[in-house]
Design a protein around this motif. Structure first.
Motif, PDB file in Angstrom:
ATOM      1  N   ALA A  51      35.548   5.928   0.465  1.00 50.47           N
ATOM      2  CA  ALA A  51      34.120   6.239   0.467  1.00 50.47           C
ATOM      3  C   ALA A  51      33.633   6.359   1.895  1.00 50.47           C
ATOM      4  O   ALA A  51      34.195   5.772   2.823  1.00 50.47           O
ATOM      5  N   ALA A  52      32.564   7.111   2.083  1.00 48.95           N
ATOM      6  CA  ALA A  52      31.978   7.282   3.413  1.00 48.95           C
ATOM      7  C   ALA A  52      30.932   6.219   3.706  1.00 48.95           C
ATOM      8  O   ALA A  52      30.479   6.101   4.845  1.00 48.95           O
ATOM      9  N   PHE A  53      30.524   5.449   2.695  1.00 53.83           N
ATOM     10  CA  PHE A  53      29.462   4.456   2.875  1.00 53.83           C
ATOM     11  C   PHE A  53      30.049   3.053   2.873  1.00 53.83           C
ATOM     12  O   PHE A  53      31.100   2.802   2.291  1.00 53.83           O
ATOM     13  N   ALA A  54      29.368   2.132   3.546  1.00 53.14           N
ATOM     14  CA  ALA A  54      29.807   0.738   3.602  1.00 53.14           C
ATOM     15  C   ALA A  54      29.271  -0.036   2.406  1.00 53.14           C
ATOM     16  O   ALA A  54      28.217   0.303   1.844  1.00 53.14           O
ATOM     17  N   THR A  55      30.001  -1.086   2.002  1.00 50.76           N
ATOM     18  CA  THR A  55      29.622  -1.907   0.864  1.00 50.76           C
ATOM     19  C   THR A  55      29.852  -3.384   1.192  1.00 50.76           C
ATOM     20  O   THR A  55      30.290  -3.740   2.290  1.00 50.76           O
ATOM     21  N   GLU A  56      29.613  -4.224   0.201  1.00 50.08           N
ATOM     22  CA  GLU A  56      29.866  -5.654   0.340  1.00 50.08           C
ATOM     23  C   GLU A  56      31.339  -6.021   0.118  1.00 50.08           C
ATOM     24  O   GLU A  56      31.705  -7.194   0.178  1.00 50.08           O
ATOM     25  N   ALA A  57      32.182  -5.027  -0.111  1.00 50.10           N
ATOM     26  CA  ALA A  57      33.585  -5.276  -0.457  1.00 50.10           C
ATOM     27  C   ALA A  57      34.332  -6.148   0.549  1.00 50.10           C
ATOM     28  O   ALA A  57      35.065  -7.057   0.138  1.00 50.10           O
ATOM     29  N   PRO A  58      34.199  -5.924   1.878  1.00 50.20           N
ATOM     30  CA  PRO A  58      34.992  -6.767   2.783  1.00 50.20           C
ATOM     31  C   PRO A  58      34.629  -8.242   2.720  1.00 50.20           C
ATOM     32  O   PRO A  58      35.475  -9.106   2.970  1.00 50.20           O
ATOM     33  N   PHE A  59      33.395  -8.563   2.335  1.00 53.86           N
ATOM     34  CA  PHE A  59      32.986  -9.962   2.257  1.00 53.86           C
ATOM     35  C   PHE A  59      33.592 -10.643   1.032  1.00 53.86           C
ATOM     36  O   PHE A  59      34.025 -11.804   1.108  1.00 53.86           O
ATOM     37  N   LEU A  60      33.641  -9.939  -0.094  1.00 52.75           N
ATOM     38  CA  LEU A  60      34.288 -10.513  -1.275  1.00 52.75           C
ATOM     39  C   LEU A  60      35.804 -10.569  -1.085  1.00 52.75           C
ATOM     40  O   LEU A  60      36.451 -11.541  -1.489  1.00 52.75           O
ATOM     41  N   GLN A  61      36.351  -9.545  -0.474  1.00 58.13           N
ATOM     42  CA  GLN A  61      37.789  -9.546  -0.222  1.00 58.13           C
ATOM     43  C   GLN A  61      38.192 -10.707   0.685  1.00 58.13           C
ATOM     44  O   GLN A  61      39.268 -11.282   0.535  1.00 58.13           O
ATOM     45  N   SER A  62      37.307 -11.072   1.618  1.00 60.26           N
ATOM     46  CA  SER A  62      37.613 -12.178   2.532  1.00 60.26           C
ATOM     47  C   SER A  62      37.743 -13.507   1.802  1.00 60.26           C
ATOM     48  O   SER A  62      38.288 -14.469   2.360  1.00 60.26           O
ATOM     49  N   LEU A  63      37.259 -13.578   0.567  1.00 58.81           N
ATOM     50  CA  LEU A  63      37.365 -14.799  -0.230  1.00 58.81           C
ATOM     51  C   LEU A  63      38.684 -14.872  -0.997  1.00 58.81           C
ATOM     52  O   LEU A  63      38.889 -15.789  -1.789  1.00 58.81           O
ATOM     53  N   GLY A  64      39.551 -13.911  -0.773  1.00 58.61           N
ATOM     54  CA  GLY A  64      40.875 -13.948  -1.396  1.00 58.61           C
ATOM     55  C   GLY A  64      40.997 -13.142  -2.678  1.00 58.61           C
ATOM     56  O   GLY A  64      42.027 -13.203  -3.342  1.00 58.61           O
ATOM     57  N   MET A  65      39.970 -12.386  -3.016  1.00 57.08           N
ATOM     58  CA  MET A  65      40.008 -11.590  -4.239  1.00 57.08           C
ATOM     59  C   MET A  65      40.411 -10.154  -3.932  1.00 57.08           C
ATOM     60  O   MET A  65      39.922  -9.562  -2.962  1.00 57.08           O
ATOM     61  N   GLU A  66      41.287  -9.575  -4.753  1.00 59.82           N
ATOM     62  CA  GLU A  66      41.476  -8.129  -4.699  1.00 59.82           C
ATOM     63  C   GLU A  66      40.146  -7.488  -5.082  1.00 59.82           C
ATOM     64  O   GLU A  66      39.467  -7.950  -6.009  1.00 59.82           O
ATOM     65  N   THR A  67      39.759  -6.429  -4.387  1.00 57.43           N
ATOM     66  CA  THR A  67      38.411  -5.875  -4.548  1.00 57.43           C
ATOM     67  C   THR A  67      38.458  -4.356  -4.625  1.00 57.43           C
ATOM     68  O   THR A  67      39.167  -3.705  -3.857  1.00 57.43           O
ATOM     69  N   VAL A  68      37.700  -3.819  -5.575  1.00 55.95           N
ATOM     70  CA  VAL A  68      37.544  -2.370  -5.730  1.00 55.95           C
ATOM     71  C   VAL A  68      36.065  -2.087  -5.977  1.00 55.95           C
ATOM     72  O   VAL A  68      35.372  -2.867  -6.634  1.00 55.95           O
ATOM     73  N   VAL A  69      35.595  -0.968  -5.447  1.00 50.89           N
ATOM     74  CA  VAL A  69      34.220  -0.513  -5.680  1.00 50.89           C
ATOM     75  C   VAL A  69      34.273   0.516  -6.799  1.00 50.89           C
ATOM     76  O   VAL A  69      35.001   1.512  -6.698  1.00 50.89           O
ATOM     77  N   LEU A  70      33.497   0.294  -7.858  1.00 50.65           N
ATOM     78  CA  LEU A  70      33.611   1.146  -9.049  1.00 50.65           C
ATOM     79  C   LEU A  70      32.370   0.967  -9.909  1.00 50.65           C
ATOM     80  O   LEU A  70      32.088  -0.138 -10.387  1.00 50.65           O
ATOM     81  N   GLY A  71      31.618   2.043 -10.124  1.00 47.26           N
ATOM     82  CA  GLY A  71      30.430   1.924 -10.953  1.00 47.26           C
ATOM     83  C   GLY A  71      29.880   3.274 -11.372  1.00 47.26           C
ATOM     84  O   GLY A  71      30.306   4.331 -10.885  1.00 47.26           O
ATOM     85  N   PRO A  72      28.891   3.263 -12.284  1.00 52.40           N
ATOM     86  CA  PRO A  72      28.292   4.509 -12.779  1.00 52.40           C
ATOM     87  C   PRO A  72      27.276   5.064 -11.792  1.00 52.40           C
ATOM     88  O   PRO A  72      26.743   4.355 -10.942  1.00 52.40           O
ATOM     89  N   GLY A  73      26.995   6.358 -11.913  1.00 53.42           N
ATOM     90  CA  GLY A  73      26.048   7.012 -11.034  1.00 53.42           C
ATOM     91  C   GLY A  73      26.728   7.561  -9.798  1.00 53.42           C
ATOM     92  O   GLY A  73      27.888   7.256  -9.515  1.00 53.42           O
ATOM     93  N   SER A  74      25.997   8.357  -9.060  1.00 59.15           N
ATOM     94  CA  SER A  74      26.547   8.996  -7.867  1.00 59.15           C
ATOM     95  C   SER A  74      25.786   8.551  -6.624  1.00 59.15           C
ATOM     96  O   SER A  74      24.557   8.476  -6.630  1.00 59.15           O
ATOM     97  N   ILE A  75      26.522   8.267  -5.558  1.00 58.71           N
ATOM     98  CA  ILE A  75      25.885   7.901  -4.294  1.00 58.71           C
ATOM     99  C   ILE A  75      25.037   9.054  -3.760  1.00 58.71           C
ATOM    100  O   ILE A  75      24.121   8.846  -2.951  1.00 58.71           O
ATOM    101  N   ASP A  76      25.301  10.278  -4.231  1.00 55.23           N
ATOM    102  CA  ASP A  76      24.508  11.430  -3.799  1.00 55.23           C
ATOM    103  C   ASP A  76      23.047  11.310  -4.238  1.00 55.23           C
ATOM    104  O   ASP A  76      22.177  11.979  -3.676  1.00 55.23           O
ATOM    105  N   GLN A  77      22.784  10.486  -5.265  1.00 57.51           N
ATOM    106  CA  GLN A  77      21.418  10.318  -5.757  1.00 57.51           C
ATOM    107  C   GLN A  77      20.703   9.141  -5.097  1.00 57.51           C
ATOM    108  O   GLN A  77      19.501   8.953  -5.296  1.00 57.51           O
ATOM    109  N   ALA A  78      21.425   8.357  -4.324  1.00 56.32           N
ATOM    110  CA  ALA A  78      20.846   7.145  -3.752  1.00 56.32           C
ATOM    111  C   ALA A  78      19.995   7.456  -2.527  1.00 56.32           C
ATOM    112  O   ALA A  78      20.175   8.476  -1.867  1.00 56.32           O
ATOM    113  N   HIS A  79      19.045   6.567  -2.261  1.00 56.57           N
ATOM    114  CA  HIS A  79      18.235   6.606  -1.034  1.00 56.57           C
ATOM    115  C   HIS A  79      17.384   7.873  -0.933  1.00 56.57           C
ATOM    116  O   HIS A  79      17.096   8.337   0.173  1.00 56.57           O
ATOM    117  N   GLN A  80      16.982   8.426  -2.051  1.00 54.23           N
ATOM    118  CA  GLN A  80      16.155   9.629  -2.006  1.00 54.23           C
ATOM    119  C   GLN A  80      15.185   9.641  -3.180  1.00 54.23           C
ATOM    120  O   GLN A  80      15.367   8.915  -4.160  1.00 54.23           O
TER     121      GLN A  80
END
Length: 382
Positions: free
Chosen positions: A327-356
Protein backbone atom coordinates in the motif's frame (compact mmCIF):
# COMPACT_ATOMS: atom_id res chain seq x y z
CA UNK A 1 -24.86 -13.42 4.70
CA UNK A 2 -25.03 -10.05 6.36
CA UNK A 3 -28.10 -8.32 7.78
CA UNK A 4 -27.95 -5.17 5.63
CA UNK A 5 -30.61 -3.37 7.64
CA UNK A 6 -28.76 -3.93 10.91
CA UNK A 7 -25.41 -3.06 9.34
CA UNK A 8 -26.82 0.21 8.02
CA UNK A 9 -28.37 1.08 11.37
CA UNK A 10 -25.10 0.49 13.21
CA UNK A 11 -22.97 2.38 10.72
CA UNK A 12 -25.49 5.21 10.76
CA UNK A 13 -25.07 5.52 14.54
CA UNK A 14 -21.28 5.49 14.29
CA UNK A 15 -21.18 8.07 11.50
CA UNK A 16 -23.54 10.35 13.45
CA UNK A 17 -20.99 10.64 16.26
CA UNK A 18 -18.27 13.19 15.37
CA UNK A 19 -14.76 11.89 16.09
CA UNK A 20 -12.53 14.17 14.04
CA UNK A 21 -8.81 13.89 14.70
CA UNK A 22 -6.94 17.03 13.70
CA UNK A 23 -3.74 18.86 14.60
CA UNK A 24 -5.81 22.06 14.74
CA UNK A 25 -7.32 22.06 18.26
CA UNK A 26 -10.49 23.88 17.21
CA UNK A 27 -11.35 21.03 14.80
CA UNK A 28 -10.26 18.13 17.02
CA UNK A 29 -12.99 16.18 18.84
CA UNK A 30 -13.32 13.27 21.26
CA UNK A 31 -13.85 9.68 20.15
CA UNK A 32 -15.26 8.55 23.50
CA UNK A 33 -18.87 8.32 22.29
CA UNK A 34 -17.82 6.02 19.43
CA UNK A 35 -15.80 3.58 21.55
CA UNK A 36 -18.48 3.56 24.26
CA UNK A 37 -21.13 2.62 21.67
CA UNK A 38 -18.91 -0.14 20.28
CA UNK A 39 -18.27 -1.38 23.82
CA UNK A 40 -22.01 -1.65 24.46
CA UNK A 41 -22.55 -3.68 21.30
CA UNK A 42 -19.63 -6.01 22.00
CA UNK A 43 -20.63 -6.45 25.64
CA UNK A 44 -24.00 -7.73 24.38
CA UNK A 45 -22.02 -10.44 22.55
CA UNK A 46 -20.25 -11.50 25.73
CA UNK A 47 -17.04 -9.53 25.29
CA UNK A 48 -15.14 -8.12 28.25
CA UNK A 49 -14.60 -4.46 27.35
CA UNK A 50 -11.97 -2.06 28.62
CA UNK A 51 -11.68 1.62 27.73
CA UNK A 52 -8.12 2.94 27.98
CA UNK A 53 -7.82 6.75 27.96
CA UNK A 54 -4.85 8.07 26.02
CA UNK A 55 -2.00 9.53 28.07
CA UNK A 56 -2.58 13.28 28.51
CA UNK A 57 -5.82 13.03 26.50
CA UNK A 58 -8.53 11.65 28.79
CA UNK A 59 -11.22 12.73 26.32
CA UNK A 60 -9.90 10.09 23.91
CA UNK A 61 -9.62 6.35 24.44
CA UNK A 62 -8.86 2.98 22.93
CA UNK A 63 -11.31 0.12 23.30
CA UNK A 64 -10.03 -3.41 23.91
CA UNK A 65 -12.82 -6.01 23.84
CA UNK A 66 -11.99 -9.69 24.34
CA UNK A 67 -13.94 -12.92 24.39
CA UNK A 68 -12.10 -16.10 25.30
CA UNK A 69 -8.92 -16.77 27.23
CA UNK A 70 -5.40 -18.03 26.79
CA UNK A 71 -2.67 -17.53 24.22
CA UNK A 72 -3.16 -17.35 20.47
CA UNK A 73 -6.28 -16.14 18.76
CA UNK A 74 -7.01 -13.20 16.49
CA UNK A 75 -7.15 -9.41 16.82
CA UNK A 76 -9.50 -7.35 14.62
CA UNK A 77 -8.44 -3.72 14.81
CA UNK A 78 -9.45 -0.36 13.42
CA UNK A 79 -9.41 3.33 14.20
CA UNK A 80 -12.46 5.31 15.26
CA UNK A 81 -11.36 8.81 14.23
CA UNK A 82 -11.96 10.58 10.92
CA UNK A 83 -10.26 13.43 9.12
CA UNK A 84 -11.86 16.91 9.06
CA UNK A 85 -14.43 17.64 6.36
CA UNK A 86 -15.55 20.37 3.96
CA UNK A 87 -19.30 20.45 4.59
CA UNK A 88 -19.98 22.68 1.57
CA UNK A 89 -18.48 20.03 -0.75
CA UNK A 90 -20.75 17.21 0.41
CA UNK A 91 -24.00 16.40 -1.36
CA UNK A 92 -25.52 15.50 2.02
CA UNK A 93 -24.83 15.97 5.72
CA UNK A 94 -21.50 14.14 6.37
CA UNK A 95 -22.91 12.84 9.67
CA UNK A 96 -26.16 11.51 8.19
CA UNK A 97 -25.49 8.14 6.52
CA UNK A 98 -27.14 8.17 3.10
CA UNK A 99 -27.87 5.22 0.79
CA UNK A 100 -27.58 6.09 -2.89
CA UNK A 101 -26.75 3.89 -5.88
CA UNK A 102 -25.88 0.91 -3.64
CA UNK A 103 -23.37 2.99 -1.73
CA UNK A 104 -23.46 4.21 1.85
CA UNK A 105 -22.24 7.81 2.05
CA UNK A 106 -20.96 9.41 5.24
CA UNK A 107 -17.85 10.74 6.96
CA UNK A 108 -15.77 7.72 7.94
CA UNK A 109 -18.05 5.27 6.11
CA UNK A 110 -15.03 3.65 4.47
CA UNK A 111 -12.12 5.07 6.54
CA UNK A 112 -12.92 3.31 8.69
CA UNK A 113 -16.06 3.17 10.79
CA UNK A 114 -17.60 0.86 8.21
CA UNK A 115 -15.31 -1.96 9.31
CA UNK A 116 -16.81 -2.31 12.79
CA UNK A 117 -20.37 -3.33 11.78
CA UNK A 118 -18.74 -5.92 9.49
CA UNK A 119 -16.90 -7.29 12.54
CA UNK A 120 -20.16 -7.40 14.49
CA UNK A 121 -21.95 -9.16 11.63
CA UNK A 122 -19.17 -11.73 11.40
CA UNK A 123 -19.29 -12.40 15.13
CA UNK A 124 -23.07 -12.83 15.16
CA UNK A 125 -22.78 -15.51 12.48
CA UNK A 126 -20.53 -17.71 14.65
CA UNK A 127 -21.05 -19.80 17.75
CA UNK A 128 -18.84 -17.85 20.13
CA UNK A 129 -19.30 -20.50 22.83
CA UNK A 130 -17.06 -22.78 20.79
CA UNK A 131 -14.03 -20.50 20.79
CA UNK A 132 -10.79 -22.40 21.37
CA UNK A 133 -8.69 -19.21 21.40
CA UNK A 134 -9.62 -15.60 22.19
CA UNK A 135 -10.86 -13.03 19.74
CA UNK A 136 -10.06 -9.39 20.48
CA UNK A 137 -11.58 -6.30 18.90
CA UNK A 138 -9.49 -3.13 19.17
CA UNK A 139 -10.80 0.35 18.34
CA UNK A 140 -8.16 3.08 18.48
CA UNK A 141 -8.00 6.86 18.69
CA UNK A 142 -6.04 9.44 16.69
CA UNK A 143 -4.81 7.29 13.81
CA UNK A 144 -5.35 10.16 11.39
CA UNK A 145 -2.88 12.44 13.18
CA UNK A 146 -0.38 11.14 15.73
CA UNK A 147 -1.36 7.45 15.88
CA UNK A 148 -1.36 8.02 19.63
CA UNK A 149 -3.83 5.19 20.20
CA UNK A 150 -1.70 2.57 18.45
CA UNK A 151 1.46 3.89 20.14
CA UNK A 152 -0.24 3.54 23.54
CA UNK A 153 -1.19 -0.06 22.74
CA UNK A 154 2.38 -0.86 21.72
CA UNK A 155 3.73 0.59 24.98
CA UNK A 156 1.14 -1.24 27.07
CA UNK A 157 1.73 -4.66 25.48
CA UNK A 158 0.15 -7.75 26.99
CA UNK A 159 -1.38 -9.21 23.81
CA UNK A 160 -0.88 -12.92 23.16
CA UNK A 161 -2.72 -13.20 19.85
CA UNK A 162 -1.05 -14.95 16.93
CA UNK A 163 -2.43 -12.63 14.28
CA UNK A 164 -3.99 -9.22 13.73
CA UNK A 165 -6.18 -7.87 10.93
CA UNK A 166 -6.37 -4.09 10.54
CA UNK A 167 -9.55 -3.29 8.64
CA UNK A 168 -8.40 -0.27 6.64
CA UNK A 169 -10.13 0.01 3.24
CA UNK A 170 -8.21 -2.24 0.83
CA UNK A 171 -11.10 -3.45 -1.38
CA UNK A 172 -10.65 -6.81 0.42
CA UNK A 173 -7.14 -7.21 -1.00
CA UNK A 174 -4.55 -8.22 1.63
CA UNK A 175 -1.85 -5.62 2.26
CA UNK A 176 1.35 -7.04 3.76
CA UNK A 177 3.64 -4.00 3.55
CA UNK A 178 3.74 -0.24 3.33
CA UNK A 179 6.32 2.52 3.55
CA UNK A 180 7.00 4.49 6.69
CA UNK A 181 6.65 8.23 6.93
CA UNK A 182 8.59 11.08 8.51
CA UNK A 183 7.35 14.68 8.32
CA UNK A 184 10.10 17.16 9.13
CA UNK A 185 10.68 20.90 9.33
CA UNK A 186 14.12 22.41 8.78
CA UNK A 187 14.51 25.96 10.05
CA UNK A 188 17.29 28.30 8.97
CA UNK A 189 18.02 31.41 11.04
CA UNK A 190 20.27 34.01 9.46
CA UNK A 191 20.28 37.75 10.10
CA UNK A 192 17.98 40.38 8.63
CA UNK A 193 19.13 43.71 7.27
CA UNK A 194 18.65 46.31 4.52
CA UNK A 195 18.68 44.68 1.11
CA UNK A 196 20.77 47.49 -0.38
CA UNK A 197 23.88 46.06 1.29
CA UNK A 198 24.19 42.25 1.56
CA UNK A 199 26.93 42.68 4.16
CA UNK A 200 24.33 44.00 6.62
CA UNK A 201 22.75 40.56 7.03
CA UNK A 202 22.97 36.84 6.35
CA UNK A 203 20.24 35.65 4.03
CA UNK A 204 18.36 32.62 5.36
CA UNK A 205 16.66 32.05 2.01
CA UNK A 206 20.01 31.71 0.28
CA UNK A 207 21.14 29.28 2.96
CA UNK A 208 17.91 27.33 2.49
CA UNK A 209 18.81 27.04 -1.18
CA UNK A 210 21.90 25.13 -0.08
CA UNK A 211 19.83 23.03 2.32
CA UNK A 212 17.41 22.08 -0.45
CA UNK A 213 20.28 21.04 -2.67
CA UNK A 214 21.65 18.85 0.11
CA UNK A 215 18.24 17.22 0.64
CA UNK A 216 17.90 16.51 -3.07
CA UNK A 217 21.36 14.92 -3.11
CA UNK A 218 20.38 12.86 -0.06
CA UNK A 219 17.24 11.68 -1.86
CA UNK A 220 19.28 10.70 -4.91
CA UNK A 221 21.66 8.66 -2.76
CA UNK A 222 18.85 6.91 -0.88
CA UNK A 223 17.12 5.98 -4.12
CA UNK A 224 20.37 4.58 -5.50
CA UNK A 225 20.90 2.52 -2.35
CA UNK A 226 17.38 1.22 -1.56
CA UNK A 227 14.74 -0.36 -3.77
CA UNK A 228 11.84 -2.77 -3.21
CA UNK A 229 10.10 -4.41 -6.20
CA UNK A 230 6.94 -4.97 -4.17
CA UNK A 231 5.99 -1.29 -4.33
CA UNK A 232 4.58 0.68 -7.25
CA UNK A 233 7.09 3.42 -6.41
CA UNK A 234 10.00 1.11 -5.71
CA UNK A 235 12.34 3.64 -4.06
CA UNK A 236 12.09 5.82 -0.94
CA UNK A 237 10.72 9.29 -1.62
CA UNK A 238 11.56 12.71 -0.19
CA UNK A 239 9.15 15.51 -1.07
CA UNK A 240 9.87 19.20 -0.49
CA UNK A 241 6.34 20.19 0.45
CA UNK A 242 6.18 23.84 1.53
CA UNK A 243 8.47 26.75 2.36
CA UNK A 244 8.04 30.04 4.22
CA UNK A 245 10.61 32.78 4.67
CA UNK A 246 11.15 36.49 4.85
CA UNK A 247 8.61 39.28 5.02
CA UNK A 248 9.50 41.92 2.41
CA UNK A 249 11.48 42.13 -0.84
CA UNK A 250 13.67 44.96 0.46
CA UNK A 251 14.79 43.11 3.60
CA UNK A 252 17.42 40.41 3.85
CA UNK A 253 15.55 37.26 4.94
CA UNK A 254 16.32 36.44 8.55
CA UNK A 255 14.30 33.22 8.94
CA UNK A 256 13.14 30.49 6.59
CA UNK A 257 11.44 27.14 7.16
CA UNK A 258 11.02 24.21 4.80
CA UNK A 259 8.71 21.27 5.50
CA UNK A 260 9.21 17.92 3.79
CA UNK A 261 8.28 14.27 4.11
CA UNK A 262 10.42 11.17 3.72
CA UNK A 263 8.83 7.78 3.08
CA UNK A 264 11.18 4.94 3.87
CA UNK A 265 11.04 1.36 2.61
CA UNK A 266 10.90 -1.69 4.88
CA UNK A 267 14.41 -2.33 6.11
CA UNK A 268 15.21 1.36 6.48
CA UNK A 269 15.41 2.83 9.99
CA UNK A 270 13.83 6.20 10.75
CA UNK A 271 16.24 6.93 13.62
CA UNK A 272 19.19 6.39 11.30
CA UNK A 273 17.61 8.66 8.70
CA UNK A 274 17.22 11.41 11.33
CA UNK A 275 20.89 11.07 12.22
CA UNK A 276 21.95 11.19 8.59
CA UNK A 277 19.88 14.30 7.92
CA UNK A 278 21.45 16.10 10.87
CA UNK A 279 24.95 15.09 9.79
CA UNK A 280 24.39 16.42 6.29
CA UNK A 281 22.99 19.78 7.36
CA UNK A 282 25.59 20.65 10.01
CA UNK A 283 28.34 21.44 7.47
CA UNK A 284 25.94 23.75 5.61
CA UNK A 285 25.26 25.68 8.82
CA UNK A 286 28.97 25.95 9.60
CA UNK A 287 29.97 27.03 6.09
CA UNK A 288 27.30 29.74 5.87
CA UNK A 289 27.37 30.81 9.54
CA UNK A 290 23.64 30.23 10.08
CA UNK A 291 21.66 28.22 12.61
CA UNK A 292 19.92 25.15 11.15
CA UNK A 293 17.50 23.13 13.27
CA UNK A 294 15.61 20.02 12.27
CA UNK A 295 12.40 19.01 14.05
CA UNK A 296 9.73 16.39 13.56
CA UNK A 297 6.25 17.69 12.75
CA UNK A 298 4.87 14.52 14.36
CA UNK A 299 6.24 11.20 15.54
CA UNK A 300 7.45 8.93 12.76
CA UNK A 301 5.60 5.87 11.53
CA UNK A 302 7.92 2.95 10.77
CA UNK A 303 7.78 1.05 7.52
CA UNK A 304 5.87 -2.24 7.70
CA UNK A 305 6.37 -5.63 6.06
CA UNK A 306 4.84 -8.98 6.90
CA UNK A 307 6.80 -11.77 5.17
CA UNK A 308 5.06 -13.22 2.14
CA UNK A 309 5.38 -16.76 3.47
CA UNK A 310 3.93 -16.08 6.91
CA UNK A 311 0.87 -18.03 8.04
CA UNK A 312 -1.44 -15.00 8.18
CA UNK A 313 -0.53 -13.80 4.70
CA UNK A 314 -1.15 -17.28 3.30
CA UNK A 315 -4.50 -17.50 5.11
CA UNK A 316 -5.63 -14.06 3.89
CA UNK A 317 -4.63 -14.90 0.32
CA UNK A 318 -6.45 -18.22 0.49
CA UNK A 319 -9.68 -16.83 1.96
CA UNK A 320 -9.77 -13.67 -0.17
CA UNK A 321 -8.60 -15.28 -3.38
CA UNK A 322 -6.20 -12.39 -3.94
CA UNK A 323 -2.44 -12.09 -3.67
CA UNK A 324 -1.10 -9.83 -0.93
CA UNK A 325 0.34 -6.54 -2.19
CA UNK A 326 1.76 -3.26 -0.86
CA UNK A 327 0.00 0.00 0.00
CA UNK A 328 1.07 3.60 -0.53
CA UNK A 329 -0.47 4.78 2.76
CA UNK A 330 0.75 4.26 6.32
CA UNK A 331 -1.29 2.35 8.92
CA UNK A 332 -1.14 1.18 12.52
CA UNK A 333 0.27 -2.17 11.36
CA UNK A 334 3.89 -1.68 12.54
CA UNK A 335 2.69 -0.96 16.09
CA UNK A 336 0.61 -4.14 16.32
CA UNK A 337 3.34 -6.14 14.64
CA UNK A 338 5.79 -4.88 17.27
CA UNK A 339 3.70 -6.75 19.86
CA UNK A 340 4.64 -10.06 18.27
CA UNK A 341 1.56 -10.60 16.12
CA UNK A 342 1.62 -11.41 12.42
CA UNK A 343 -0.26 -8.48 10.88
CA UNK A 344 -2.12 -7.85 7.62
CA UNK A 345 -4.18 -4.84 6.52
CA UNK A 346 -7.46 -6.01 4.99
CA UNK A 347 -10.91 -4.44 4.89
CA UNK A 348 -13.91 -3.34 2.80
CA UNK A 349 -14.05 -0.09 0.85
CA UNK A 350 -11.41 1.70 -1.16
CA UNK A 351 -8.75 4.09 0.08
CA UNK A 352 -9.53 6.11 -3.07
CA UNK A 353 -12.75 7.23 -1.34
CA UNK A 354 -11.07 8.28 1.90
CA UNK A 355 -10.28 11.84 3.01
CA UNK A 356 -12.60 13.47 0.49
CA UNK A 357 -16.19 14.73 0.20
CA UNK A 358 -18.93 12.17 -0.41
CA UNK A 359 -16.93 9.32 1.05
CA UNK A 360 -18.75 6.01 0.63
CA UNK A 361 -18.52 2.27 1.20
CA UNK A 362 -20.00 0.01 -1.51
CA UNK A 363 -22.79 -2.30 -0.38
CA UNK A 364 -21.43 -5.05 -2.64
CA UNK A 365 -18.38 -5.53 -0.41
CA UNK A 366 -20.23 -6.03 2.88
CA UNK A 367 -21.22 -9.69 2.47
CA UNK A 368 -17.80 -10.78 1.12
CA UNK A 369 -16.06 -8.88 3.93
CA UNK A 370 -18.24 -10.53 6.57
CA UNK A 371 -17.63 -13.98 5.11
CA UNK A 372 -13.89 -13.35 4.98
CA UNK A 373 -13.74 -12.33 8.65
CA UNK A 374 -15.77 -15.38 9.68
CA UNK A 375 -13.27 -17.62 7.89
CA UNK A 376 -10.35 -15.92 9.65
CA UNK A 377 -12.04 -16.13 13.06
CA UNK A 378 -12.84 -19.79 12.55
CA UNK A 379 -9.28 -20.47 11.38
CA UNK A 380 -7.61 -18.80 14.36
CA UNK A 381 -10.14 -19.17 17.17
CA UNK A 382 -12.30 -22.26 16.59
Amino acid sequence: MVDIKRYTQELSQLVALPSVSCATPSLDTSNRAVVELLANWLADLGFACELQPLPDQPHKANLIATRGHGPGGLVLAGHTDTVPYDAHSWQQDPFDLTLRDDRLYGLGATDMKGFFPVVLAALRGLDLNKLQAPITVIATADEETSMAGARALALRGGFQARAAIIGEPTALKPIRMHKGIMMEAVHVRGHSGHSSDPALGNNALEAMHQVMGELIRFRRELQAQFSHPGFTVQVPTLNLGCIHGGDNPNRICGDCELQFDLRALPGMNNDELHAQLGARLRPVAEALNVDITLRALFDDVPAFEQPAGSALVRACESFSGQQAVSAAFATEAPFLQSLGMETVVLGPGSIDQAHQPNEFIPMAQLAPATHLLRQLIAHYCH
